[in-house]
Write an enzyme that holds these catalytic residues in place. Structure first.
Site, PDB file in Angstrom:
ATOM      1  N   LYS A  15     161.119  35.660 116.620  1.00 54.88           N
ATOM      2  CA  LYS A  15     162.225  35.357 117.543  1.00 54.88           C
ATOM      3  C   LYS A  15     163.418  36.290 117.337  1.00 54.88           C
ATOM      4  CE  LYS A  15     162.981  31.102 116.353  1.00 54.88           C
ATOM      5  NZ  LYS A  15     161.948  30.849 115.362  1.00 54.88           N
ATOM      6  N   ARG A  90     167.015  23.134 118.868  1.00 60.35           N
ATOM      7  CA  ARG A  90     165.789  22.862 118.097  1.00 60.35           C
ATOM      8  C   ARG A  90     165.422  21.393 118.071  1.00 60.35           C
ATOM      9  NH1 ARG A  90     165.625  27.012 112.950  1.00 60.35           N
ATOM     10  NH2 ARG A  90     166.192  28.762 114.264  1.00 60.35           N
ATOM     11  N   ARG A 129     158.341  38.983 104.441  1.00 57.18           N
ATOM     12  CA  ARG A 129     159.792  39.103 104.592  1.00 57.18           C
ATOM     13  C   ARG A 129     160.489  38.693 103.295  1.00 57.18           C
ATOM     14  NH1 ARG A 129     162.697  35.682 109.239  1.00 57.18           N
ATOM     15  NH2 ARG A 129     162.512  33.987 107.753  1.00 57.18           N
ATOM     16  N   ARG A 135     165.035  36.286 101.204  1.00 58.71           N
ATOM     17  CA  ARG A 135     165.691  35.088 101.734  1.00 58.71           C
ATOM     18  C   ARG A 135     165.294  33.865 100.927  1.00 58.71           C
ATOM     19  NH1 ARG A 135     165.697  34.003 108.163  1.00 58.71           N
ATOM     20  NH2 ARG A 135     165.324  31.885 107.461  1.00 58.71           N
ATOM     21  N   ARG A 146     159.173  24.167 106.714  1.00 59.64           N
ATOM     22  CA  ARG A 146     159.830  24.615 107.957  1.00 59.64           C
ATOM     23  C   ARG A 146     158.863  24.538 109.142  1.00 59.64           C
ATOM     24  NH1 ARG A 146     161.548  30.066 105.783  1.00 59.64           N
ATOM     25  NH2 ARG A 146     162.217  30.607 107.886  1.00 59.64           N
TER      26      ARG A 146
HETATM   27  P1  AMP Z   1     166.306  30.589 111.075  1.00 55.77           P
HETATM   28  O1  AMP Z   1     167.088  31.757 110.627  1.00 55.77           O
HETATM   29  O2  AMP Z   1     166.327  30.441 112.554  1.00 55.77           O
HETATM   30  O3  AMP Z   1     164.923  30.561 110.498  1.00 55.77           O
HETATM   31  O4  AMP Z   1     167.062  29.291 110.493  1.00 55.77           O
HETATM   32  C1  AMP Z   1     167.195  29.110 109.101  1.00 55.77           C
HETATM   33  C2  AMP Z   1     167.610  27.668 108.781  1.00 55.77           C
HETATM   34  O5  AMP Z   1     168.892  27.398 109.372  1.00 55.77           O
HETATM   35  C3  AMP Z   1     166.688  26.589 109.317  1.00 55.77           C
HETATM   36  O6  AMP Z   1     165.587  26.350 108.479  1.00 55.77           O
HETATM   37  C4  AMP Z   1     167.648  25.393 109.370  1.00 55.77           C
HETATM   38  O7  AMP Z   1     167.881  24.844 108.084  1.00 55.77           O
HETATM   39  C5  AMP Z   1     168.938  26.044 109.819  1.00 55.77           C
HETATM   40  N1  AMP Z   1     169.060  26.043 111.293  1.00 55.77           N
HETATM   41  C6  AMP Z   1     169.098  27.136 112.117  1.00 55.77           C
HETATM   42  N2  AMP Z   1     169.244  26.773 113.397  1.00 55.77           N
HETATM   43  C7  AMP Z   1     169.281  25.410 113.417  1.00 55.77           C
HETATM   44  C8  AMP Z   1     169.405  24.435 114.440  1.00 55.77           C
HETATM   45  N3  AMP Z   1     169.535  24.781 115.734  1.00 55.77           N
HETATM   46  N4  AMP Z   1     169.438  23.128 114.067  1.00 55.77           N
HETATM   47  C9  AMP Z   1     169.335  22.757 112.787  1.00 55.77           C
HETATM   48  N5  AMP Z   1     169.194  23.623 111.771  1.00 55.77           N
HETATM   49  C10 AMP Z   1     169.171  24.942 112.066  1.00 55.77           C
END
Ligand code: AMP
Length: 193
Positions: A15, A90, A129, A135, A146
Site C-alpha cells: 500500500k 481500517r 523489510r 521496524r 497484524r
Molecule cells: P502501517 O504503517 O499502516 O502498517 O501501520 C502501523 C500500525 O499503526 C498499525 O499496526 C496500527 O497499530 C497503527 N495504525 C495505523 N493506521 C491505523 C488506523 N487507521 N487505525 C488504527 N491503528 C492504525
C-alpha cells in the site's frame, strides 16, 4: 487531477509503495496514519506514547485516538481538493467518521482500491523489510497478529465499499512497476479519465 481515493490491503501488500506512486502521478497529497503515528513515536509526543503500545503489539490504535488525528489532517488546506489514504479507514467506526467528515465538506469518495496478496507472500515481504528498515512491529509474531487484526477488522470494509460501487480489486503480486501500471489502468477506467 482531483481524486479522493482509499487504498485497502493487508500489511505487506504494498500500500505505502503504491500510494507514493499514485500520489506523484495524480498530484494529490498522501495521508498515511501509520506514517503519522511513527513520526509521533519518533518525536516522543503524547500521541506517540499512546500509539506505540498498540503498534508494538500489532493491534490497532483505538478509534477515538485515530479519528481525532485524521480529522486534524483532513482539515489541512492541501487535502481539500483530493487525497489518497493508505492507512485509514481500517474499522467500521473509522468509515462512519470519514463519511461524516466528507459529508460535512460536501464531497464524496471516488474509488477504493483493494490491493491483494496472500499471507505467505506478505509475511515474506515484511520479514525482508524488517531486515532493511528495522521496524519494531515487523517481527514474525507481531506480523501474524497484524494479519489477524486486518482480517477481523478491516476486511469487512471490502464488502461495504463493494456495495457502494466504489471498490476496485488489484493484484498486488509481482514487480512494483507492474503493479503500479495495473493499478493506474484500473483507476483510469473507474474514474472515466
Ligand atoms: P502501517 O504503517 O499502516 O502498517 O501501520 C502501523 C500500525 O499503526 C498499525 O499496526 C496500527 O497499530 C497503527 N495504525 C495505523 N493506521 C491505523 C488506523 N487507521 N487505525 C488504527 N491503528 C492504525
Amino acid at each position: 487531477m482531483s481524486a479522493r481515493l482509499i487504498l485497502l490491503g493487508p500489511p505487506g501488500a504494498g500500500k505505502g509503495t503504491q500510494a507514493e506512486k499514485i500520489s506523484q502521478k495524480l498530484g494529490i497529497p498522501a495521508i498515511s496514519t501509520g506514517d503519522i503515528f511513527r513520526a509521533n513515536v519518533a518525536e516522543r509526543t503524547e500521541l506517540g506514547r499512546t500509539a506505540q503500545r498498540y503498534m508494538d503489539a500489532g493491534e490497532y490504535v483505538p478509534d477515538e485516538v485515530t479519528n481525532a488525528m485524521v480529522a486534524d489532517r483532513l482539515a489541512a488546506d492541501d487535502a481539500r481538493e483530493g487525497f489518497r489514504r493508505d492507512g485509514d479507514p481500517r474499522t467500521e467506526a473509522q468509515v462512519e467518521e470519514l463519511d461524516r467528515m466528507l459529508a460535512a465538506a460536501g464531497v464524496e469518495l471516488d474509488a477504493v482500491v483493494e490491493l491483494t496478496a496472500d499471507n505467505d507472500e506478505v509475511v515474506a515481504r515484511l520479514l525482508n523489510r524488517a531486515q532493511e528498515q528495522g521496524r519494531a512491529d515487523d517481527t514474525e509474531s507481531v506480523i501474524r497478529r497484524r494479519l489477524e487484526v486486518y482480517a477481523e477488522q478491516t476486511e469487512p470494509l471490502v464488502r461495504i465499499y463493494t456495495e457502494r460501487g466504489l471498490l476496485i480489486e488489484v493484484d498486488g503480486l509481482g514487480e512494483i512497476d507492474d503493479v503500479t501500471t495495473r493499478l493506474l489502468a484500473a483507476l483510469e477506467e473507474k474514474l472515466g479519465r
